[in-house]
Design a protein around this motif. Structure first.
Motif, PDB file in Angstrom:
ATOM      1  N   CYS A 144       0.839  -1.392   0.075  1.00 47.87           N
ATOM      2  CA  CYS A 144       0.020  -0.044   0.026  1.00 47.87           C
ATOM      3  C   CYS A 144       0.804   1.286  -0.150  1.00 47.87           C
ATOM      4  CB  CYS A 144      -0.781   0.095   1.126  1.00 47.87           C
ATOM      5  SG  CYS A 144      -2.438  -1.058   1.157  1.00 47.87           S
ATOM      6  N   ARG A 147       2.195   1.671  -3.500  1.00 51.62           N
ATOM      7  CA  ARG A 147       1.318   2.000  -4.257  1.00 51.62           C
ATOM      8  C   ARG A 147       0.773   3.590  -4.173  1.00 51.62           C
ATOM      9  NH1 ARG A 147      -2.257  -1.642  -3.691  1.00 51.62           N
ATOM     10  NH2 ARG A 147      -1.790  -2.658  -5.847  1.00 51.62           N
ATOM     11  N   CYS A 150       3.722   5.962  -5.730  1.00 54.21           N
ATOM     12  CA  CYS A 150       3.492   6.022  -7.098  1.00 54.21           C
ATOM     13  C   CYS A 150       2.144   6.881  -7.799  1.00 54.21           C
ATOM     14  CB  CYS A 150       3.038   4.404  -7.931  1.00 54.21           C
ATOM     15  SG  CYS A 150       4.490   3.315  -7.894  1.00 54.21           S
ATOM     16  N   ILE A 157      -1.230   1.821 -10.103  1.00 56.59           N
ATOM     17  CA  ILE A 157      -0.980   0.381 -10.428  1.00 56.59           C
ATOM     18  C   ILE A 157      -2.033  -0.560 -10.055  1.00 56.59           C
ATOM     19  CG2 ILE A 157       0.583  -1.571  -9.645  1.00 56.59           C
ATOM     20  CD1 ILE A 157       2.948   0.383  -9.117  1.00 56.59           C
ATOM     21  N   GLN A 159      -4.703  -3.289  -8.545  1.00 59.10           N
ATOM     22  CA  GLN A 159      -5.064  -3.753  -7.416  1.00 59.10           C
ATOM     23  C   GLN A 159      -4.580  -5.126  -7.283  1.00 59.10           C
ATOM     24  OE1 GLN A 159      -8.821  -2.658  -5.886  1.00 59.10           O
ATOM     25  NE2 GLN A 159      -8.261  -0.707  -5.336  1.00 59.10           N
ATOM     26  N   PHE A 164       0.700  -6.578  -8.637  1.00 53.96           N
ATOM     27  CA  PHE A 164       1.565  -5.439  -8.191  1.00 53.96           C
ATOM     28  C   PHE A 164       2.890  -5.911  -8.444  1.00 53.96           C
ATOM     29  CE2 PHE A 164       4.261  -3.347  -4.910  1.00 53.96           C
ATOM     30  CZ  PHE A 164       3.916  -1.923  -5.024  1.00 53.96           C
TER      31      PHE A 164
END
Length: 350
Positions: A144, A147, A150, A157, A159, A164
């Motif tokens: 998390c 992500r 990013c 990205i 889920q 991932f």
């Protein structure tokens, strides 16, 4: 070893456990206090070694299982009681001696409920599960976080942990996106941390699977639909031989898989499940039940017709919890009856 407080003729001892200091209260058969004593960790066992074997109680807390096993080896009868059941017996103000006296009183009540004393092997298996659970949570937090980093640079990205791990190397190596050199370096380092964590999770999982493969009770539990190595060993670690439960429903209630009740005036009101006991074991059973609902061959298993009828009347989540409670009951039968297995009989022949 010289002991300042010598044991007296007490019928019951209540022990309030601390990190280094233990408070002990002894009572006679009528419940009157005959002794109050305070010991350091290195002297409390010497006190009970000299005491006549009798009934000793303590609250369920870190260190209680170790002390209970030690006292049982000395010949004492040990009862471990949940802390919430001791609280009603605390009179007025609270201190360690009053807590010990409340424990001594609580364990003598005929309707009191106790925690089963675990073996060292059960504690070890439980530790493996706790370590694995912690690492899985850390993996989720790490994914998390990466992500979110990013997204701060406009890169989304997909889920899911699997996709991932496939997408992140591509994102880091794509010169067309808006990731800065510093962020690419940080994401690369975090991704290496993630890979090391994945290896550690697999190692612990293999260790749990190896323990399940060697234990006859675990192998028999794994014949139940929805229970694999994780669920079987978690049940063994938490419930042991399950003989502390009088019937199968008691084990389901202990795991918090039965409705809460708030009834008065002759009107029965049932609420959601109680969620008592081990949340980890309950979660594994519910995940296993959800897997059964999705993949169980309804025409070749005795649970199939029951699930189909239940699905017509209830929401899917209620059906899942109901199946988890039934799996817990089946597990009780297998644990309490040597050699018992789950038989996947055809519904027509059941």
């Amino acid at each position: 070893m010289m002991i300042r407080n010598k044991p007296r003729n007490a019928a019951v001892y209540g022990v309030d456990i601390g990190k280094n200091i233990f408070h002990v209260v002894g009572t006679d058969p009528s419940g009157q206090i005959v002794q109050r004593a305070k010991f350091r960790r290195e002297t409390v066992l010497a006190f009970f070694q000299r005491a006549t074997p009798t009934l000793v109680g303590m609250e369920a807390c870190p260190g209680a299982q170790w002390l209970a096993r030690k006292l049982q080896a000395m010949g004492h009868t040990v009862r471990v009681v949940p802390a919430q059941f001791v609280k009603p017996y605390v009179k007025s103000n609270k201190n360690d001696m009053i807590d010990a006296a409340a424990i001594a009183e609580a364990i003598t009540r005929p309707t009191m409920r106790f925690v089963e004393v675990k073996t060292s092997e059960q504690v070890d298996i439980q530790a493996l599960h706790r370590i694995r659970e912690q690492m899985v949570r850390n993996r989720t937090r790490l994914i998390c976080q990466m992500r979110a980093f990013c997204l701060e640079h406009g890169v989304a990205i997909r889920q899911g942990a699997g996709v991932f791990k496939l997408d992140l190397p591509r994102v880091i190596g794509d010169p067309e996106n808006d990731l800065t050199p510093t962020m690419r370096r940080l994401l690369g380092e975090l991704f290496e941390d993630l890979k090391r964590l994945e290896i550690r999770i697999k190692d612990v999982t293999r260790e749990i699977e190896a323990l399940a493969a060697k234990d006859d009770r675990a192998r028999r539990l794994m014949t139940i639909p929805g229970i694999g190595p994780l669920g079987a060993t978690a049940l063994l670690a938490s419930a042991g031989d399950a003989r502390q439960f009088g019937k199968a429903r008691d084990m389901a209630a202990w795991l918090g898989l039965v409705p809460r009740q708030h009834s008065t005036g002759g009107k029965s009101i049932l609420l959601g499940i109680s969620k008592r006991g081990s949340s980890y074991t309950r979660r594994l059973l519910i995940h296993g039940a959800r897997s059964c609902i999705m993949h169980l061959n309804r025409s070749h298993d005795r649970l199939g017709a029951w699930l189909d009828q239940l699905r017509i009347r209830m929401h899917l989540n209620k059906v899942t919890v109901a199946l988890a409670a039934k799996l817990a009951r089946i597990a009780w039968v297998i644990l309490t009856k040597p050699g018992a297995l789950y038989e996947r009989r055809d519904p027509a022949a059941a």
